[in-house]
Motif scaffolding. Structure first.
Motif, PDB file in Angstrom:
ATOM      1  N   ILE A 151       0.556 -34.266 -18.401  1.00 40.72           N
ATOM      2  CA  ILE A 151       1.894 -34.705 -18.850  1.00 40.72           C
ATOM      3  C   ILE A 151       2.919 -34.481 -17.752  1.00 40.72           C
ATOM      4  CG2 ILE A 151       3.755 -34.272 -20.511  1.00 40.72           C
ATOM      5  CD1 ILE A 151       1.621 -33.412 -22.533  1.00 40.72           C
ATOM      6  N   GLY A 152       2.810 -33.324 -17.095  1.00 36.77           N
ATOM      7  CA  GLY A 152       3.766 -32.947 -16.053  1.00 36.77           C
ATOM      8  C   GLY A 152       4.733 -31.892 -16.530  1.00 36.77           C
ATOM      9  N   TYR A 153       4.879 -30.820 -15.760  1.00 37.51           N
ATOM     10  CA  TYR A 153       5.828 -29.751 -16.087  1.00 37.51           C
ATOM     11  C   TYR A 153       7.261 -30.239 -15.862  1.00 37.51           C
ATOM     12  CZ  TYR A 153       1.901 -26.445 -16.142  1.00 37.51           C
ATOM     13  OH  TYR A 153       0.727 -25.778 -16.442  1.00 37.51           O
ATOM     14  N   PRO A 154       8.234 -29.601 -16.556  1.00 34.82           N
ATOM     15  CA  PRO A 154       8.118 -28.494 -17.515  1.00 34.82           C
ATOM     16  C   PRO A 154       7.653 -28.979 -18.885  1.00 34.82           C
ATOM     17  CG  PRO A 154      10.407 -29.115 -17.295  1.00 34.82           C
ATOM     18  CD  PRO A 154       9.654 -29.931 -16.288  1.00 34.82           C
ATOM     19  N   ILE A 155       7.064 -28.044 -19.637  1.00 38.15           N
ATOM     20  CA  ILE A 155       6.467 -28.343 -20.934  1.00 38.15           C
ATOM     21  C   ILE A 155       7.081 -27.420 -21.994  1.00 38.15           C
ATOM     22  CG2 ILE A 155       4.314 -28.080 -22.273  1.00 38.15           C
ATOM     23  CD1 ILE A 155       4.219 -30.556 -20.586  1.00 38.15           C
ATOM     24  N   ILE A 166      10.471 -19.838 -33.427  1.00 40.82           N
ATOM     25  CA  ILE A 166       9.319 -18.924 -33.366  1.00 40.82           C
ATOM     26  C   ILE A 166       8.097 -19.686 -32.859  1.00 40.82           C
ATOM     27  CG2 ILE A 166       7.767 -17.474 -34.724  1.00 40.82           C
ATOM     28  CD1 ILE A 166      10.172 -17.018 -36.639  1.00 40.82           C
ATOM     29  N   GLY A 167       7.416 -19.113 -31.868  1.00 39.77           N
ATOM     30  CA  GLY A 167       6.242 -19.762 -31.299  1.00 39.77           C
ATOM     31  C   GLY A 167       6.579 -20.843 -30.296  1.00 39.77           C
ATOM     32  N   MET A 168       7.854 -20.932 -29.910  1.00 43.72           N
ATOM     33  CA  MET A 168       8.304 -21.978 -28.989  1.00 43.72           C
ATOM     34  C   MET A 168       8.699 -21.366 -27.657  1.00 43.72           C
ATOM     35  SD  MET A 168      11.529 -24.605 -29.414  1.00 43.72           S
ATOM     36  CE  MET A 168      11.004 -25.103 -31.051  1.00 43.72           C
ATOM     37  N   GLN A 169       8.279 -21.991 -26.557  1.00 42.93           N
ATOM     38  CA  GLN A 169       8.618 -21.461 -25.240  1.00 42.93           C
ATOM     39  C   GLN A 169       8.510 -22.550 -24.185  1.00 42.93           C
ATOM     40  OE1 GLN A 169       6.770 -17.704 -24.378  1.00 42.93           O
ATOM     41  NE2 GLN A 169       7.159 -17.840 -22.187  1.00 42.93           N
ATOM     42  N   VAL A 170       9.442 -22.552 -23.236  1.00 43.08           N
ATOM     43  CA  VAL A 170       9.365 -23.456 -22.087  1.00 43.08           C
ATOM     44  C   VAL A 170       8.416 -22.849 -21.063  1.00 43.08           C
ATOM     45  CG1 VAL A 170      10.629 -24.580 -20.225  1.00 43.08           C
ATOM     46  CG2 VAL A 170      11.730 -24.209 -22.442  1.00 43.08           C
ATOM     47  N   GLU A 200       4.704 -30.536 -25.691  1.00 39.93           N
ATOM     48  CA  GLU A 200       5.580 -31.684 -25.504  1.00 39.93           C
ATOM     49  C   GLU A 200       6.221 -31.597 -24.128  1.00 39.93           C
ATOM     50  OE1 GLU A 200       7.433 -32.887 -29.876  1.00 39.93           O
ATOM     51  OE2 GLU A 200       8.621 -31.689 -28.490  1.00 39.93           O
ATOM     52  N   LYS A 201       6.494 -32.731 -23.548  1.00 36.73           N
ATOM     53  CA  LYS A 201       7.268 -32.774 -22.313  1.00 36.73           C
ATOM     54  C   LYS A 201       8.678 -32.253 -22.586  1.00 36.73           C
ATOM     55  CE  LYS A 201       8.379 -34.193 -18.083  1.00 36.73           C
ATOM     56  NZ  LYS A 201       7.789 -33.583 -16.873  1.00 36.73           N
ATOM     57  N   LYS A 202       9.160 -31.353 -21.763  1.00 33.54           N
ATOM     58  CA  LYS A 202      10.534 -30.868 -21.924  1.00 33.54           C
ATOM     59  C   LYS A 202      11.495 -31.902 -21.346  1.00 33.54           C
ATOM     60  CE  LYS A 202      13.883 -27.317 -20.650  1.00 33.54           C
ATOM     61  NZ  LYS A 202      14.646 -27.527 -21.895  1.00 33.54           N
TER      62      LYS A 202
END
Length: 449
Positions: A151-155, A166-170, A200-202
């Motif tokens: 996909i390519g960072y950032p994610i 909760i459970g979410m992080q870049v 997901e793609k950021k």
């Protein structure tokens, strides 16, 4: 018509629902934990019942106890508010079985949209734009790294279930995924009973903009325009406003149409919110759907004149939606500031005894609160204690009124985030409307740390 409602929630949202029920002549039943027995909403209701110890799994998530009280008191319906059981499809199904109206969508729709992976796939089928990402749960760190590189960072690493950040992080590289994946999966399992993760793609410099929808059981649906919810800390909203300062009228119409398309495809009923990320070119992408009333719903009510809780109750009573899209318009500007019992620099919760709780009472001020003077804020629940909503003729006027109100807000005995709220709204970038999801990290934290 529904004549008696049990509110399966606490604090300011319980008080908010009770107020509309009183306006409509509907009897109310409140439930409270041991920690909430002196909460203001408890005495506001026509009847109140102790439901268990402070911990949520023994009180506000105790499905059997709540249903038992509902049957004992002869209610027609249960309003779940937000959080707790509001997006629990199993609970909604049990209400259906017990012939108690669940004020919200049908259980199968809640189940589908409660899983973010299933929701993404459903939106794609409805031709609603989605952020590039995975269509299925990711099971291992190694798999996550491979997909992230494709996909390519950032994610954005995300839990499939739950919310509140909760459970979410870049993550910006392979090493960060190594450090983050297992920990976030365990947190998701602990809080939501589901450790499924997806990627997901950021979207960089994104806006978090959501569309409020209402849909009845007779095929009618409308949207109530958008809310800008980009000011966040720890992926959780702090300041929301309506309308957005950023999108054009053309984008507003396209986002509204996409939200209605989603509603029609899902056969969705009642109130709901389609959340989008919007990039710098005003391209928008589905983020998630909340199948309940939102914390920030008052700003929409202020600019449209629609009581969303009242509409929820009418829809659940099988009434036809009388609101027409062409009749709706945006009137003025509204901003909501969430007041938390927390340290304004570290964002750590600050439970304790409120010795003084004094608020301004101008006619442009709307306060929704779950506390008062001589009240104990416990560590058992979310630290949000009040919502301050201000309406003005335009955004500049609203910011000025909000600043004046916050400066005169007096809460003593605990720390609150009011100093943070003031710094944010006084900042040049906020006043210009440069409110992306990175705002707190870019403009607030560097000043206070």
């Amino acid at each position: 018509m529904i004549k008696k409602i049990l509110i399966a929630n606490r604090g300011e949202i319980a008080a908010r629902v009770i107020k509309t029920c009183k306006k409509m002549g509907i009897k109310t039943v409140a439930v409270y934990s041991e920690a909430d027995q002196k909460a203001p909403y408890v005495t506001m209701a026509d009847e109140s019942f102790h439901i268990g110890p402070p911990r949520v799994n023994e009180s506000y998530l105790n499905v059997e106890k709540i249903l038992s009280i509902a049957k004992e008191t002869g209610v027609d319906a249960i309003h779940p508010g937000y959080g707790f059981l509001s997006e629990n499809g199993s609970f909604a199904k049990k209400c259906e079985i017990e012939n108690i109206t669940f004020i919200g969508p049908k259980s199968d729709v809640i189940e589908k949209m409660g899983n973010k992976i299933a929701a993404r796939n459903a939106m794609e089928e409805a031709n609603v734009p989605i952020v590039p990402g995975t269509k299925e749960a990711v099971d291992t760190t190694e798999e996550a790294i491979k997909i992230a590189n494709d996909i390519g960072y950032p994610i954005m690493l995300k839990a499939a279930s739950g919310g509140g950040g909760i459970g979410m992080q870049v993550v910006r590289n392979d090493d960060e995924i190594h450090k983050a994946f297992d920990g976030n999966r365990k947190r998701a399992q602990t809080f939501f009973g589901d450790g499924s993760m997806f990627l997901e793609k950021k979207i960089e410099n994104a806006r978090h903009i959501e569309i409020q929808v209402l849909a009845d059981n007779h095929g009618n649906a409308v949207h109530l325009f958008e809310r800008e919810c980009s000011i966040q800390r720890r992926n959780q909203k702090v300041i929301e406003e309506a309308p957005s300062t950023f999108i054009s009228e053309s984008t507003r119409e396209k986002m509204g149409a996409a939200a209605i398309q989603a509603v029609n495809t899902l056969n969705y009923t009642n109130a709901g919110t389609i959340e989008f990320l919007v990039d710098e070119e005003e391209n928008f992408y589905f983020l998630e759907m909340n199948t309940r009333i939102q914390v920030e719903h008052p700003v929409t009510e202020e600019i449209t004149g629609i009581d969303i809780v009242e509409e929820q109750i009418k829809i659940s009573s099988n009434q036809v939606l009388t609101i027409k899209q062409d009749d709706l318009s945006i009137n003025g500007h509204a901003i909501e500031a969430r007041i938390y019992a927390e340290d304004p620099v570290t964002f750590f919760p600050s439970p304790g005894h409120i010795t003084t709780f004094e608020t301004p009472t101008e006619d442009y001020v709307r306060l929704e609160t779950g506390v008062e003077s001589n009240y104990d804020v416990t560590p058992f629940y979310d630290p949000m204690i009040s919502k301050l909503i201000v309406k003005g003729e335009n955004r500049e006027d609203t910011i000025s009124k909000l600043k004046h109100t916050l400066q005169r807000f007096k809460i003593e005995g605990i720390k609150t985030n009011i100093p943070m709220l003031l710094k944010v709204i006084e900042s040049e970038e906020f006043q210009k409307g440069n409110t992306t999801t990175a705002f707190v990290d870019e403009y607030y934290l560097p000043v206070v740390k």
